[in-house]
Design a protein around this motif. Structure first.
Motif, short mmCIF file in Angstrom:
data_model
loop_
_atom_site.label_atom_id
_atom_site.label_comp_id
_atom_site.label_asym_id
_atom_site.label_seq_id
_atom_site.Cartn_x
_atom_site.Cartn_y
_atom_site.Cartn_z
N TYR A 17 -24.66 48.15 14.48
CA TYR A 17 -23.83 48.54 13.34
C TYR A 17 -23.91 47.48 12.25
O TYR A 17 -24.39 46.36 12.47
N GLN A 25 -15.86 48.66 9.82
CA GLN A 25 -14.63 48.68 10.62
C GLN A 25 -14.43 50.05 11.26
O GLN A 25 -14.54 51.07 10.59
N HIS A 67 -10.76 51.75 17.09
CA HIS A 67 -11.21 50.94 18.24
C HIS A 67 -10.86 49.46 18.03
O HIS A 67 -11.70 48.58 18.23
N GLN A 103 -11.10 46.54 21.16
CA GLN A 103 -11.59 47.26 22.35
C GLN A 103 -12.36 46.30 23.23
O GLN A 103 -13.19 45.53 22.76
N TYR A 129 -19.75 49.98 22.08
CA TYR A 129 -19.43 48.64 21.60
C TYR A 129 -19.56 47.71 22.80
O TYR A 129 -18.57 47.35 23.44
N THR A 160 -14.83 44.92 20.37
CA THR A 160 -14.59 44.85 18.93
C THR A 160 -13.53 43.79 18.64
O THR A 160 -12.82 43.34 19.54
N ASP A 161 -13.43 43.39 17.36
CA ASP A 161 -12.44 42.38 16.99
C ASP A 161 -11.16 43.05 16.48
O ASP A 161 -10.99 44.27 16.60
N GLY A 167 -11.62 46.01 14.25
CA GLY A 167 -12.46 47.10 14.75
C GLY A 167 -13.93 46.92 14.47
O GLY A 167 -14.70 47.88 14.55
N ARG A 168 -14.38 45.70 14.15
CA ARG A 168 -15.80 45.45 13.89
C ARG A 168 -16.53 45.16 15.19
O ARG A 168 -15.99 44.45 16.06
N ASP A 169 -17.75 45.68 15.32
CA ASP A 169 -18.53 45.51 16.54
C ASP A 169 -18.92 44.05 16.72
O ASP A 169 -19.58 43.45 15.86
N LEU A 170 -18.52 43.46 17.85
CA LEU A 170 -18.73 42.03 18.08
C LEU A 170 -20.22 41.71 18.27
O LEU A 170 -20.70 40.66 17.78
N ARG A 214 -21.94 41.48 14.91
CA ARG A 214 -21.55 40.26 14.19
C ARG A 214 -22.20 39.02 14.78
O ARG A 214 -22.59 38.11 14.06
#
Length: 296
Positions: free
Chosen positions: A50, A55, A59, A62, A74, A78-79, A82-85, A88
């Motif tokens: 992603y 965001q 989620h 999660q 994911y 996620t943080d 809701g951003r995919d860790l 990042r």
């Protein structure tokens, strides 16, 4: 009876370097990890599932896929936004390599130039340069970087410049010491008698013979730069949100450390593994380039 003569060929420099480098198993592992992280950094836009700033509000926090409530969509969770860790972390590798390369280029270029000038300068000028370097080294490196970033303004580029200035005295001292040990040798005297100018003496004759310790220092500075930028990011003086820089990710995750362990653990592991790999590689470079450490 005909005499048989055996000719022993001297191995090439690269082959000889690899022979001594690979004797250090940790250095070889560090090199492979470094190459892997470099690959991830270069191809981050294609490897990340992603966009790192996208965001997914449904989620938030999660957990990773293998925990209850997690999903393979994911993989590392996620943080808080809701951003995919995973995305990042992958993009964060790009910023870490950018930081390392820019810091090493600035610090080595300035440090080598000033060190060469100090090594060939009159005693009074050499003394002034070295006392100035001693003053810079007298300050804790992170504290001095914080002061410089506070003056320049908090941003990733200003943090990089500050760290490069802080690391530069190490290159100045190293280069000056190598120049002083080399400049009285026969090949330098021969070049001087042959009419070589001061610029040629410094950069063409002497500098190539001083590069071994500088290369080792550059590898160690690369890891120090990643750590220092992460520390500045953690303190809010480096990369600013929503930049996916590992130290900034740690700073954003501080308040969730007890209820969402993954938002702190994975960025911390990324910093640990990368810095450890570069330090191991630096040890191997030292063993391979320092003739005193080579076994006959």
């Amino acid at each position: 009876m005909a005499e048989t003569t055996l000719s022993v060929e001297r191995p090439g420099r690269l082959k000889e370097f690899w022979y001594y480098f690979r004797e250090n198993r940790g250095a070889v592992i560090g090199l492979y990890v470094f190459i892997g992280v470099f690959f991830v950094a270069v191809f981050a836009p294609w490897l990340a599932p992603y966009d790192p700033t996208e965001q997914f509000r449904e989620h938030l926090l999660q957990p990773p896929a293998w925990q209850e409530g997690g999903s393979w969509a994911y993989a590392l969770g996620t943080d808080a936004l809701g951003r995919d860790l995973l995305s990042r972390l992958i993009h964060g590798a790009r910023f870490s390599f950018f930081v390392g390369v820019v810091v090493v280029v600035i610090a080595t270029t300035g440090g080598i130039t000033i060190g060469l000038l100090a090594g060939f300068a009159p005693k009074w000028l050499d003394t002034i340069i070295m006392r100035l370097m001693d003053v810079i080294l007298a300050f804790p490196s992170l504290l001095l970087a914080l002061v410089l970033v506070a003056v320049l303004g908090p941003s990733l580029m200003n943090a990089v410049i500050a760290i490069a200035i802080v690391l530069q005295p190490h290159y100045v001292r190293l280069t000056r010491a190598a120049v002083i040990s080399e400049r009285h040798k026969d090949y330098v005297t021969s070049a001087k008698v042959a009419g070589a100018g001061r610029f040629r003496m410094m950069f063409i004759t002497v500098l190539p013979n001083c590069l071994a310790p500088i290369i080792v220092q550059a590898a160690l500075s690369f890891s120090n730069a990643i750590l220092d930028v992460a520390a500045l990011g953690f303190l809010g003086m480096g990369a600013q949100p929503p930049t996916p820089e590992w130290g900034t990710m740690l700073a954003e995750a501080r308040e969730f450390i007890l209820r969402a362990w993954w938002v702190v653990t994975f960025p911390g592991l990324a910093i640990l593994i990368t810095v450890l790999a570069i330090n191991l590689m630096g040890d191997g470079l030292r063993d391979a380039l320092d003739p005193k450490l080579k076994r006959s």
